[in-house]
Every structure is written in structure tokens, then in C-alpha cells.
Design a protein around this motif. Structure first.
Motif, PDB file in Angstrom:
ATOM      1  N   VAL A   1      46.213  25.209  33.784  1.00 29.73           N
ATOM      2  CA  VAL A   1      46.393  26.407  32.969  1.00 29.73           C
ATOM      3  C   VAL A   1      45.058  26.713  32.295  1.00 29.73           C
ATOM      4  N   ASN A   2      44.506  27.863  32.614  1.00 29.40           N
ATOM      5  CA  ASN A   2      43.272  28.317  31.986  1.00 29.40           C
ATOM      6  C   ASN A   2      43.615  29.268  30.851  1.00 29.40           C
ATOM      7  N   MET A   3      43.263  28.885  29.638  1.00 30.91           N
ATOM      8  CA  MET A   3      43.553  29.730  28.489  1.00 30.91           C
ATOM      9  C   MET A   3      42.501  30.839  28.410  1.00 30.91           C
ATOM     10  N   ALA A   4      42.960  32.067  28.557  1.00 31.52           N
ATOM     11  CA  ALA A   4      42.072  33.227  28.529  1.00 31.52           C
ATOM     12  C   ALA A   4      42.329  34.011  27.247  1.00 31.52           C
ATOM     13  N   SER A   5      42.342  35.320  27.338  1.00 35.71           N
ATOM     14  CA  SER A   5      42.580  36.176  26.175  1.00 35.71           C
ATOM     15  C   SER A   5      42.929  37.567  26.675  1.00 35.71           C
ATOM     16  N   ASP A   6      43.861  38.221  25.965  1.00 39.24           N
ATOM     17  CA  ASP A   6      44.179  39.579  26.391  1.00 39.24           C
ATOM     18  C   ASP A   6      43.042  40.557  26.095  1.00 39.24           C
ATOM     19  N   THR A   7      42.041  40.124  25.350  1.00 41.02           N
ATOM     20  CA  THR A   7      40.876  40.991  25.131  1.00 41.02           C
ATOM     21  C   THR A   7      40.195  41.327  26.450  1.00 41.02           C
ATOM     22  N   ALA A   8      40.299  40.424  27.425  1.00 40.10           N
ATOM     23  CA  ALA A   8      39.712  40.673  28.743  1.00 40.10           C
ATOM     24  C   ALA A   8      40.496  41.708  29.522  1.00 40.10           C
TER      25      ALA A   8
ATOM     26  N   ARG B   1      41.961  33.109  39.773  1.00 37.72           N
ATOM     27  CA  ARG B   1      42.416  33.604  41.073  1.00 37.72           C
ATOM     28  C   ARG B   1      41.770  32.831  42.225  1.00 37.72           C
ATOM     29  N   SER B   2      40.475  32.624  42.120  1.00 37.26           N
ATOM     30  CA  SER B   2      39.780  31.904  43.191  1.00 37.26           C
ATOM     31  C   SER B   2      40.212  30.441  43.251  1.00 37.26           C
ATOM     32  N   MET B   3      40.371  29.814  42.083  1.00 34.08           N
ATOM     33  CA  MET B   3      40.817  28.422  42.048  1.00 34.08           C
ATOM     34  C   MET B   3      42.211  28.292  42.639  1.00 34.08           C
ATOM     35  N   ALA B   4      43.070  29.278  42.359  1.00 36.83           N
ATOM     36  CA  ALA B   4      44.429  29.232  42.905  1.00 36.83           C
ATOM     37  C   ALA B   4      44.401  29.242  44.431  1.00 36.83           C
ATOM     38  N   ARG B   5      43.523  30.034  45.019  1.00 38.51           N
ATOM     39  CA  ARG B   5      43.424  30.090  46.477  1.00 38.51           C
ATOM     40  C   ARG B   5      42.838  28.793  47.041  1.00 38.51           C
ATOM     41  N   GLU B   6      41.821  28.268  46.368  1.00 37.11           N
ATOM     42  CA  GLU B   6      41.177  27.062  46.890  1.00 37.11           C
ATOM     43  C   GLU B   6      42.066  25.831  46.748  1.00 37.11           C
ATOM     44  N   LEU B   7      42.865  25.784  45.688  1.00 32.46           N
ATOM     45  CA  LEU B   7      43.711  24.612  45.462  1.00 32.46           C
ATOM     46  C   LEU B   7      45.111  24.792  46.049  1.00 32.46           C
TER      47      LEU B   7
ATOM     48  N   THR C   1      51.255  30.857  40.714  1.00 31.76           N
ATOM     49  CA  THR C   1      49.836  30.553  40.882  1.00 31.76           C
ATOM     50  C   THR C   1      48.985  31.803  41.106  1.00 31.76           C
ATOM     51  N   GLY C   2      47.846  31.829  40.438  1.00 23.88           N
ATOM     52  CA  GLY C   2      46.918  32.944  40.529  1.00 23.88           C
ATOM     53  C   GLY C   2      47.185  34.051  39.540  1.00 23.88           C
TER      54      GLY C   2
ATOM     55  N   GLY D   1      49.079  24.488  41.431  1.00 25.45           N
ATOM     56  CA  GLY D   1      49.171  25.819  40.855  1.00 25.45           C
ATOM     57  C   GLY D   1      48.149  26.029  39.758  1.00 25.45           C
ATOM     58  N   VAL D   2      47.576  27.220  39.721  1.00 26.21           N
ATOM     59  CA  VAL D   2      46.585  27.571  38.707  1.00 26.21           C
ATOM     60  C   VAL D   2      46.954  28.926  38.116  1.00 26.21           C
ATOM     61  N   VAL D   3      47.152  28.986  36.809  1.00 25.15           N
ATOM     62  CA  VAL D   3      47.462  30.251  36.155  1.00 25.15           C
ATOM     63  C   VAL D   3      46.568  30.441  34.944  1.00 25.15           C
ATOM     64  N   ALA D   4      46.461  31.674  34.503  1.00 20.95           N
ATOM     65  CA  ALA D   4      45.768  31.997  33.256  1.00 20.95           C
ATOM     66  C   ALA D   4      46.802  32.486  32.252  1.00 20.95           C
TER      67      ALA D   4
END
Length: 251
Positions: A141-148, A170-176, A238-239, A182-185
Motif C-alpha cells: 500500500v503506497n500512501m499518496a494524497s488526494d492533492t495529486a 500502477r507500474s509496480m502493480a503490473r510488474e508484481l 491492484t493498481g 497486489g499494489v494499491v495507492a
């Protein structure tokens, strides 16, 4: 009720604030927690408090996300102690005192520091921990921000760094994906905690009045979403970017 029994989770930036709230939620759900943070005293104290709660195992390891050698040492430490992990929460970031100036006036040193920790640090931790994450049941889980997502003014360095985190996810989700990891933000809005004390009252007011569910938001309001993202059943996400801002911004 999310059940993380038998799962080991690493939380960077877990000494206080959002990271600590996530660590507390995960340990309450049965996970064994590793808190990693540059704040040694606070991190050790927080880990001891969580351990004393009796919910599950918890320990602290100091890490400096600006130092690749420190990140590699963290991975070695975990490999020797836990062996493998099931979850990685990339929460550590520079957020305090990185706003307030238009983009033309941002100090280059500050810009480089934010990018070094928020982007490169997230990548390096993920890279170092990847060999230790269980195939199939592993989650990041990558902690991002809704500011982005909506682009506020006078916060360009932070917004750019969190935008990069969304793209990296997104790229990590595809590679893993081949390993069924699973990779999410997770992209929260402004929350009430020590990291946002510097934010002007007007910005807090804007969030609190424009949310679909009006009012202040606290770290505890988003931790259930993060905990679910660590479960085996969350692989279908994921992604994705999960905006946890009580309806301030609809993605």
C-alpha cells in the motif's frame, strides 16, 4: 472485521500520526507489525506501547529513507528476524512545512529533499523489500494524497511527489502481478494530525465544508481501508488509487 492474523506488516513512517494509526489498526486485526522510522525515540516508544497492548507482536527499526544504505540495512534486519513479510505500507514521507510558496519560489534544496524521500525512498523500500514479500498473499500500500488528484496551489513539490507515487503504483502493480502481489495507492485528504498543523486554517475549512460527508477527518478514519487493502481478498484492487477523503474529490 478485517482479519490480518498470521500476517507480518512493515509500516514506514509508523512512529506517529497516520503511520502509527495504521500500525495500531493492523495490530488490532492480528498482524505482527514492524515500525520503521527515522524518529528513533518516538518509534521505539510507539512500538513498545503497541506491544504492551497485547494485541500482537511489534518492534521498531530505525530507517532513513534518504539513505539507500539505511534502507538496505532495514531489509537485511527483517530478513534475519522475520524472514518474510505479507504487507508493506509505504507511508513515510516529508509533508510538514513543504507548502506555502508558489512554484516559482520553491527552494531547490527543499524540492530535492521531498523527491529524495517521497519518491526515491518509496521506490527503494519497495525494491529492497520485494524479495521478502510473499508471492500470492503479499500486498503493498503506497500512501499518496488526494492533492495529486486535484492540484492545490502553493504545494507543488509535495503534489508532484505524490503524483509520482500514484504512477509508480500502477507500474509496480503490473510488474508484481505475475507474483500475484497486489499494489494499491491510498490517497487521503487533509487530516487532523501533527503533520498538517502548518496547513492554513482556510485550507482545512475548505476540506471540511466541501466534503460530501462534512467535517474534519482523522487518521483513524482511513485505517480500515488500508487494513482491507492488506488482505488476500483485496488483490482485485491492484493498481487502483483509493481516494479516502470523505467525498471531497470524486475520482
Amino acid at each position: 472485521m478485517v482479519d490480518l492474523s498470521g500476517r507480518t506488516v512493515l509500516v514506514t513512517g509508523g512512529a506517529r500520526g497516520v503511520g502509527l494509526a495504521i500500525a495500531r489498526r493492523c495490530i488490532d486485526a492480528g498482524a505482527a507489525i514492524i515500525i520503521a522510522d527515522i524518529l528513533a525515540e518516538e518509534g521505539a516508544r510507539s512500538a513498545a506501547e503497541l506491544l504492551a497492548s497485547g494485541a500482537g507482536a511489534c518492534r521498531f527499526v530505525r530507517v532513513d529513507l534518504g539513505d539507500p544504505a539505511s534502507i538496505d540495512a532495514l531489509a537485511v534486519n527483517i530478513a534475519l528476524t522475520e524472514g518474510r513479510i505479507h504487507g508493506l505500507i509505504n507511508n513515510a514521507a516529508i509533508a510538514t512545512n513543504v507548502g506555502g510558496k508558489p512554484f516559482e519560489e520553491i527552494d531547490i534544496g527543499l524540492w530535492d529533499q521531498v523527491m529524495r524521500v517521497n519518491i526515491r525512498g518509496t521506490w527503494l523500500v519497495s525494491r529492497a523489500m520485494s524479495p521478502l514479500i510473499h508471492d500470492g498473499s503479499g500486498r503493498i500500500v503506497n500512501m499518496a494524497s488526494d492533492t495529486a488528484l486535484w492540484g492545490p496551489t502553493n504545494l507543488l513539490a509535495y503534489v508532484a511527489s505524490k503524483g509520482a507515487v500514484l504512477s509508480m503504483t500502477r507500474s509496480m502493480a503490473r510488474e508484481l502481478g505475475a507474483r500475484r502481489i497486489g499494489v494499491v495507492a491510498v490517497a487521503p485528504g487533509i487530516m487532523k494530525n501533527e503533520a498538517t498543523n502548518y496547513v492554513p486554517a482556510q485550507r482545512h475549512h475548505e476540506y471540511e465544508t466541501r466534503r460530501a460527508v462534512q467535517g474534519a477527518q482523522y487518521p483513524e478514519d482511513i485505517v480500515d481501508v488500508v487494513a482491507f487493502a492488506l488482505t488476500e481478498g483485496a488483490l482485485a484492487l491492484t493498481g487502483q488509487t483509493i481516494a479516502t477523503n470523505a467525498g471531497f474529490w470524486f475520482k
